[in-house]
Scaffold this motif. Structure first.
Motif, mmCIF file in Angstrom:
data_model
loop_
_atom_site.group_PDB
_atom_site.id
_atom_site.type_symbol
_atom_site.label_atom_id
_atom_site.label_comp_id
_atom_site.label_asym_id
_atom_site.label_seq_id
_atom_site.Cartn_x
_atom_site.Cartn_y
_atom_site.Cartn_z
ATOM 1 N N GLU A 2 -7.340 1.570 5.604
ATOM 2 C CA GLU A 2 -6.365 0.758 4.880
ATOM 3 C C GLU A 2 -5.072 1.541 4.661
ATOM 4 O O GLU A 2 -3.971 1.010 4.846
ATOM 5 C CB GLU A 2 -6.954 0.313 3.545
ATOM 6 N N ARG A 3 -5.199 2.795 4.276
ATOM 7 C CA ARG A 3 -4.018 3.633 4.075
ATOM 8 C C ARG A 3 -3.231 3.757 5.376
ATOM 9 O O ARG A 3 -1.996 3.653 5.392
ATOM 10 C CB ARG A 3 -4.424 5.016 3.559
ATOM 11 N N THR A 28 -5.162 -3.809 -5.364
ATOM 12 C CA THR A 28 -4.054 -3.641 -4.422
ATOM 13 C C THR A 28 -2.687 -3.970 -5.010
ATOM 14 O O THR A 28 -1.669 -3.786 -4.340
ATOM 15 C CB THR A 28 -4.272 -4.545 -3.193
ATOM 16 N N VAL A 81 -1.532 -9.850 3.156
ATOM 17 C CA VAL A 81 -2.625 -8.880 3.160
ATOM 18 C C VAL A 81 -3.891 -9.573 2.670
ATOM 19 O O VAL A 81 -3.858 -10.302 1.671
ATOM 20 C CB VAL A 81 -2.296 -7.669 2.257
ATOM 21 N N SER A 83 -7.441 -7.919 1.953
ATOM 22 C CA SER A 83 -8.153 -6.645 1.992
ATOM 23 C C SER A 83 -9.644 -6.805 1.714
ATOM 24 O O SER A 83 -10.127 -7.890 1.392
ATOM 25 C CB SER A 83 -7.538 -5.681 0.968
ATOM 26 N N ASN A 84 -10.349 -5.698 1.828
ATOM 27 C CA ASN A 84 -11.754 -5.589 1.421
ATOM 28 C C ASN A 84 -12.661 -6.602 2.117
ATOM 29 O O ASN A 84 -13.625 -7.084 1.535
ATOM 30 C CB ASN A 84 -11.884 -5.715 -0.105
ATOM 31 N N SER A 115 -8.779 -6.733 6.807
ATOM 32 C CA SER A 115 -9.966 -5.997 7.247
ATOM 33 C C SER A 115 -11.092 -6.981 7.509
ATOM 34 O O SER A 115 -11.185 -8.035 6.871
ATOM 35 C CB SER A 115 -10.383 -4.955 6.201
ATOM 36 N N CYS A 224 -12.322 1.756 9.795
ATOM 37 C CA CYS A 224 -12.322 1.965 8.343
ATOM 38 C C CYS A 224 -12.399 3.436 7.966
ATOM 39 O O CYS A 224 -12.001 3.812 6.861
ATOM 40 C CB CYS A 224 -13.461 1.191 7.694
ATOM 41 N N HIS A 242 -9.466 -2.455 10.174
ATOM 42 C CA HIS A 242 -8.234 -3.055 9.674
ATOM 43 C C HIS A 242 -7.360 -3.408 10.865
ATOM 44 O O HIS A 242 -7.109 -2.559 11.731
ATOM 45 C CB HIS A 242 -7.499 -2.081 8.751
#
Length: 249
Positions: A2-3, A28, A81, A83-84, A115, A224, A242
């Motif tokens: 993610e970063r 986030t 976005v 996420s997760n 992701s 990931c 991602h």
């Protein structure tokens, strides 16, 4: 991963309107608001919307469904976005609604970062016997660090935390009939939730093709467990990945 993905797109999206899907308790929010103050977070669960608002007063957090973004203007966002692995919590047909809606609300050339669980990882189709050695960070889809890892199995082969293991066995027996393997994608009970939630899995090739059908070009994939981008054509073996995609035009 993610970063790596957010660093990869930061200069492109800085200052643009952001839509944060499935914001949950707000993990986030502060991170994405470093990129832009024009921010909207939505979540499907009223209790989490309330919690997120309490943690981030003054930030625009709304109740909403990623499958229906009709309340947002077309072309109004520069970055979306999800996420997760939130997109994996809906079925395959509803996943297409999410992708179609994201495409509509993005401006031409806008960026989508999300992701998704990897079908080419052994956790697709796993059962309590094959996944019993994995311990999970509570409330996440992340394996616990090595020093907080799973306990040694008991003499009967079950982990020492047999309450959790028995829940996993019961859930898997109840939901194993929901396993669906369609080649590039599938649905299966997921070990991170003690097999109590059926989630969506997709191969990297399947994800690229799916995004292409919805009008996206994929520019990079981040496993990931790494911060370096890899070409969309390369295989991925990590538990999830991602993807960075852009609306064509």
């Amino acid at each position: 991963g993610e970063r790596g993905a957010l660093t990869f797109v930061a200069d492109r999206v800085r200052g643009l309107p952001i839509l944060d899907l499935g914001v949950g308790g707000g993990r986030t929010v502060a991170l994405l608001r470093l990129l832009s103050g024009d921010y909207l977070g939505i979540d499907y669960t009223p209790a989490l919307v309330t919690l997120c608002r309490s943690r981030h007063p003054g930030v625009e957090i709304e109740l909403g469904d990623a499958r229906d973004l009709s309340g947002l203007a077309e072309g109004s966002r520069g970055l979306v976005v999800f996420s997760n692995n939130g997109i994996d919590a809906v079925g395959h047909e509803d996943r297409q609604k999410v992708l179609s809606g994201v495409h509509r609300v993005l401006e031409p050339g806008g960026t989508f970062v999300f992701s998704t669980l990897n079908k080419d990882n052994p956790l697709f189709g796993a059962h309590p016997g094959t996944a019993e050695r994995i311990s999970w960070v509570p409330g996440s889809l992340l394996p616990a660090p090595a020093d907080d890892g799973p306990s040694e199995p008991a003499s009967d082969g079950a982990p020492a935390d047999d309450t959790s293991w028995l829940r996993a066995v019961r859930n898997w027996r109840r939901l194993r009939g929901e396993l669906r393997d369609e080649g590039e994608w599938g649905m299966a009970p997921f070990a991170a939730h003690e097999f109590g939630l059926v989630t969506h899995f997709v191969t990297v090739g399947g994800a690229v093709d799916e995004l292409d059908r919805h009008g996206f070009d994929v520019s990079a994939v981040f496993p990931c467990d790494g911060v370096d981008p890899q070409p969309p054509a390369d295989p991925v073996t990590s538990m999830y990945m991602h993807l960075v995609a852009h609306r064509r035009g």
